[in-house]
Design a protein around this motif. Structure first.
Motif, mmCIF file in Angstrom:
data_model
loop_
_atom_site.group_PDB
_atom_site.id
_atom_site.type_symbol
_atom_site.label_atom_id
_atom_site.label_comp_id
_atom_site.label_asym_id
_atom_site.label_seq_id
_atom_site.Cartn_x
_atom_site.Cartn_y
_atom_site.Cartn_z
ATOM 1 N N ILE A 21 -83.576 -85.674 -15.660
ATOM 2 C CA ILE A 21 -84.522 -84.843 -16.394
ATOM 3 C C ILE A 21 -83.732 -84.101 -17.463
ATOM 4 N N LEU A 22 -84.283 -84.065 -18.662
ATOM 5 C CA LEU A 22 -83.590 -83.495 -19.816
ATOM 6 C C LEU A 22 -84.414 -82.342 -20.370
ATOM 7 N N LEU A 23 -83.898 -81.122 -20.220
ATOM 8 C CA LEU A 23 -84.598 -79.934 -20.694
ATOM 9 C C LEU A 23 -83.582 -78.884 -21.136
ATOM 10 N N PRO A 24 -83.962 -77.992 -22.055
ATOM 11 C CA PRO A 24 -83.043 -76.941 -22.520
ATOM 12 C C PRO A 24 -83.142 -75.687 -21.657
ATOM 13 N N MET A 25 -82.786 -75.815 -20.386
ATOM 14 C CA MET A 25 -82.972 -74.711 -19.438
ATOM 15 C C MET A 25 -81.661 -74.125 -18.908
ATOM 16 N N GLU A 26 -80.531 -74.814 -19.103
ATOM 17 C CA GLU A 26 -79.254 -74.386 -18.554
ATOM 18 C C GLU A 26 -79.417 -74.043 -17.064
#
Length: 291
Positions: free
Chosen positions: A161-166
């Protein structure tokens, strides 16, 4: 009579189906003619006790017949540039029609001065509804677990899964649980004037989300953090309109500050049952997540 707006969407459809299962008559508001909506409207018509009515939230004149005889309404609409104006116009039309109670599906952080545009809109709509004199219940729902279905192409192609959540945490909720709460409110007294934040039972990092998806599917899935601009590029490539892409950028920035990390106990404390965990949700939808 109960009227549900946004009837062909995820949340409106779930509310209508639960009302139908309970044998409670309901009107489903849809915009027609539209090929996609017409197909979904036909599905709704097949449910017991469901009457499909045409109308546009932004066009009060089109709502008069739909609202005739309605005493309770569920207010849901698409997250787009017109959301605040459309929902506020519906509130005005409902007041003219003497609707007694509106249950509004809102966001978990409806702050009038939020950096996130849809949070600002939800705050504006809530305020407008409160000032209308109509009894209200605000359901401030967190991120829907169903949002992770958008990650299925990445899960299938890259096992990730690829998300900008760190390392930020988020307390997601199953949209089915929101529908159950909504129907409980519509069919029992004492919820007027209440504001209910709704989340699942835990706040997870994306690494923990990936671990639970791995357990549920039997397929190794990892979390890959991506830069906000890369996330926007992927969304545009997937066909998301620019307004929504920019809005999602604002949303993930807010989430990185912990704005959706607080777990609410409203469901067990007020309604007496335990909301769905992410592992339960992932297990129920394992085949879908496997593609």
């Amino acid at each position: 009579m109960i009227l549900v707006t946004g009837a062909t969407g995820l949340n409106g459809g779930l509310v209508i189906r639960r009302l139908a299962e309970k044998g409670i008559p309901v009107r489903a508001l849809v915009r027609e003619p539209d090929t996609r909506n017409a197909t979904k409207a036909d599905t709704l018509r097949s449910l017991p006790g469901v009457t499909v009515v045409a109308g546009d939230l932004a066009d009060p004149a089109s709502l008069a017949q739909a609202l005739d005889g309605v005493d309770k309404a569920v207010l849901i609409s698409s997250s787009d540039a017109a959301m605040a104006d459309a929902q506020s116009a519906f509130v005005d039309a409902a007041k003219v029609a003497s609707v007694e109670h509106i249950v509004k599906l809102s966001g978990i952080m409806p702050e009038l001065h939020s950096e996130f545009r849809f949070a600002r809109m939800h705050g504006q709509i809530e305020k407008h509804l409160e000032e209308s004199g109509i009894a209200f219940t605000h359901l401030r729902a967190g991120e829907f677990m169903q949002a992770y279905f958008r990650q299925i192409p990445n899960i299938v192609a890259r096992g990730a899964i690829l998300l900008p959540m760190e390392d930020a945490r988020i307390a997601s909720i199953d949209a089915n649980d929101v529908a159950i709460v909504t129907v409980d409110i519509l069919t029992s007294p004492g919820h007027e004037g209440k504001i209910y934040p709704l989340t699942g039972p835990e706040a997870l990092t994306m690494t923990e989300v990936a671990e639970r998806l791995t357990t549920a599917t039997g397929v190794p899935i990892r979390y890959m953090n991506v830069a906000p601009e890369d996330a926007k590029a992927a969304q545009r490539a997937a066909g998301f309109p620019d307004y929504l892409v920019d809005g999602l950028g604002e949303l993930f920035a807010e989430r990185s500050h912990g704005k959706e990390s607080t777990v609410s106990t409203v469901i067990p404390d007020i309604f007496g049952w335990q909301p769905t965990s992410f592992l339960e949700f992932a297990t129920r939808n394992a085949a879908t997540f496997r593609g």
